[in-house]
Design an enzyme around this catalytic site. Structure first.
Site, PDB file in Angstrom:
ATOM      1  N   LYS A  42       0.858  -1.185   0.000  1.00  0.00           N
ATOM      2  CA  LYS A  42       0.000   0.000   0.000  1.00  0.00           C
ATOM      3  C   LYS A  42       0.894   1.234   0.000  1.00  0.00           C
ATOM      4  O   LYS A  42       1.718   1.423   0.894  1.00  0.00           O
ATOM      5  CB  LYS A  42      -0.909  -0.006   1.225  1.00  0.00           C
ATOM      6  CG  LYS A  42      -1.756   1.251   1.329  1.00  0.00           C
ATOM      7  CD  LYS A  42      -2.766   1.154   2.443  1.00  0.00           C
ATOM      8  CE  LYS A  42      -3.524   2.462   2.578  1.00  0.00           C
ATOM      9  NZ  LYS A  42      -4.513   2.422   3.649  1.00  0.00           N
ATOM     10  N   LYS A  81      -2.188  -1.527  -3.813  1.00  0.00           N
ATOM     11  CA  LYS A  81      -3.065  -0.365  -3.740  1.00  0.00           C
ATOM     12  C   LYS A  81      -2.252   0.916  -3.814  1.00  0.00           C
ATOM     13  O   LYS A  81      -1.272   1.032  -3.073  1.00  0.00           O
ATOM     14  CB  LYS A  81      -3.844  -0.423  -2.419  1.00  0.00           C
ATOM     15  CG  LYS A  81      -4.674   0.795  -2.130  1.00  0.00           C
ATOM     16  CD  LYS A  81      -5.237   0.702  -0.755  1.00  0.00           C
ATOM     17  CE  LYS A  81      -5.961   2.012  -0.475  1.00  0.00           C
ATOM     18  NZ  LYS A  81      -6.456   2.098   0.857  1.00  0.00           N
TER      19      LYS A  81
HETATM   20  C1  PBG Z   1      -7.297   3.335   5.604  1.00  0.00           C
HETATM   21  C2  PBG Z   1      -7.614   3.272   4.165  1.00  0.00           C
HETATM   22  C3  PBG Z   1      -7.445   4.249   3.171  1.00  0.00           C
HETATM   23  C4  PBG Z   1      -7.993   3.723   2.007  1.00  0.00           C
HETATM   24  C5  PBG Z   1      -8.448   2.454   2.314  1.00  0.00           C
HETATM   25  N1  PBG Z   1      -8.189   2.177   3.648  1.00  0.00           N
HETATM   26  C6  PBG Z   1      -6.945   5.625   3.232  1.00  0.00           C
HETATM   27  C7  PBG Z   1      -5.613   5.969   3.667  1.00  0.00           C
HETATM   28  O1  PBG Z   1      -4.717   5.127   3.809  1.00  0.00           O
HETATM   29  O2  PBG Z   1      -5.453   7.150   3.917  1.00  0.00           O
HETATM   30  C8  PBG Z   1      -8.078   4.442   0.685  1.00  0.00           C
HETATM   31  C9  PBG Z   1      -9.099   3.945  -0.249  1.00  0.00           C
HETATM   32  C10 PBG Z   1      -9.425   4.845  -1.382  1.00  0.00           C
HETATM   33  O3  PBG Z   1      -8.795   5.885  -1.617  1.00  0.00           O
HETATM   34  O4  PBG Z   1     -10.385   4.505  -2.069  1.00  0.00           O
HETATM   35  N2  PBG Z   1      -5.984   3.316   5.967  1.00  0.00           N
END
Ligand code: PBG
Length: 326
Positions: free
Chosen positions: A195, A248
């Site tokens: 991520k 992601k």
């Molecule tokens: C939580 C999380 C996030 C997303 C999914 N789980 C945001 C972040 O890390 O700030 C983002 C999902 C999206 O942008 O659709 N940590």
């Protein structure tokens, strides 16, 4: 053989044949629809940067899940917007927490809906970071304890799968251990393994009210420039017991999806995140692109890169196209 004996256009003249030789076919079975649940009754707050998406109270979330299920999409990923937040996100572990309530309600009304619970603290902490802050930064080893508790609590509420999105080290191993201790040996972990610290999460942070109040997430989420590091992240998660690994965002990281799929032979999920969705919607609104066509092209590219599972806000729209309903 070369031209003129070989003519690659020969396979393109007829639609039936084009369909027969299509290498990548999207299916509604691939899709997971993310949904946002908030407190209250009959609440449907539009998320301005994500047209067609809402913060929904549990009653309306259940109705939305019926629509999602009827479209053929059989899995949802839940994010909660609690009434109150605290320093360490422990409100996320309450028996009657917002996502716990949502899971029970969905399971009661639509028993075959596959419910995935996102595991993270950022929606539940007052400061918006994904864990407990010690000396100005997220403390890894304290945070993974609260995350494991959250996972057990959401499994108790009836979640079919948990998906840690925090990027702490060691969280998959601890989560597996705590789930197993609590007899949740059948609950899979879909880990957000690679991520990235991405600008594409902007609209989500409006939706989930989870933007960090200070600093950024660069000490825990990955540097967008790295892909060898993604392989190391995935490797560790696999060793720690992840059942599905995720990359992601998706679109700017198709090379990472491809590498992960090729190098690990694991089920791979890709998260087509909020900013990727919103860009398509915004450009389509201006008539700069054909939104549906671009949506299908993007989703196909994510699958072609190697994703088995695609988490996307386009899920229902794409399902309706695949089913000829649109
Ligand atoms: C939580 C999380 C996030 C997303 C999914 N789980 C945001 C972040 O890390 O700030 C983002 C999902 C999206 O942008 O659709 N940590």
């Amino acid at each position: 053989m070369v031209f003129p004996e070989t003519r690659l256009r020969r396979l393109r003249y007829n639609k039936v044949l084009r369909d027969m030789v299509t290498e990548t076919k999207l299916s509604v079975d691939d899709f997971v629809m993310p949904l946002f649940v908030c407190t209250g009754d009959n609440v449907k707050n539009p998320i301005s940067s994500m047209p067609g998406n809402y913060q929904l109270s549990v009653d309306l979330l259940v109705e939305e899940c019926k629509t999602v299920y009827a479209s053929g999409v059989k899995a949802v990923l839940l994010f909660g917007i609690p009434k109150e937040k605290d320093e360490d996100g422990s409100v996320a572990c309450k028996h009657d927490g917002i996502v716990q309530q949502a899971i029970r309600a969905i399971k009661k009304e639509i028993k075959d809906m596959y419910v995935i619970a996102d595991i993270c603290n950022c929606e539940y902490t007052t400061h918006g970071h994904c864990g407990t802050i010690i000396d100005g930064d997220v403390d890894n080893d304290i945070t993974i304890e609260t995350l494991a508790k959250q996972a057990v609590s959401l499994a108790e509420a009836g979640a079919d799968m948990v998906a840690p999105s925090d990027m702490m080290d060691g969280r998959v191993a601890l989560m597996r251990e705590k789930l197993d201790e609590n007899n949740f040996t059948k609950i899979p972990i879909m880990s957000y393994s690679a991520k990235y610290a991405s600008g594409f999460y902007g609209p989500f942070r409006e939706a989930a009210e989870s933007a960090p109040k200070f600093g950024n997430r660069a000490t825990y989420q990955m540097n967008p420039a790295n892909s060898d590091e993604a392989i190391r992240e995935v490797e560790l998660d696999v060793v720690e017991g992840a059942d599905i690994v995720m990359v992601k965002p998706a679109l700017s990281y198709l090379d990472v999806i491809y590498r992960v799929k090729t190098e690990f032979k694991m089920p791979v999920a890709a998260y087509n995140v909020s900013g990727e969705f919103s860009m398509v919607k915004a450009a389509a609104e201006k008539d700069w692109i054909d939104g549906d066509r671009v949506m299908m092209e993007i989703l196909t590219s994510i699958k072609r890169a190697g994703a088995d599972i695609i988490i996307t806000y386009h899920a229902v729209d794409a399902a309706n196209i695949l089913n000829g309903k649109k």
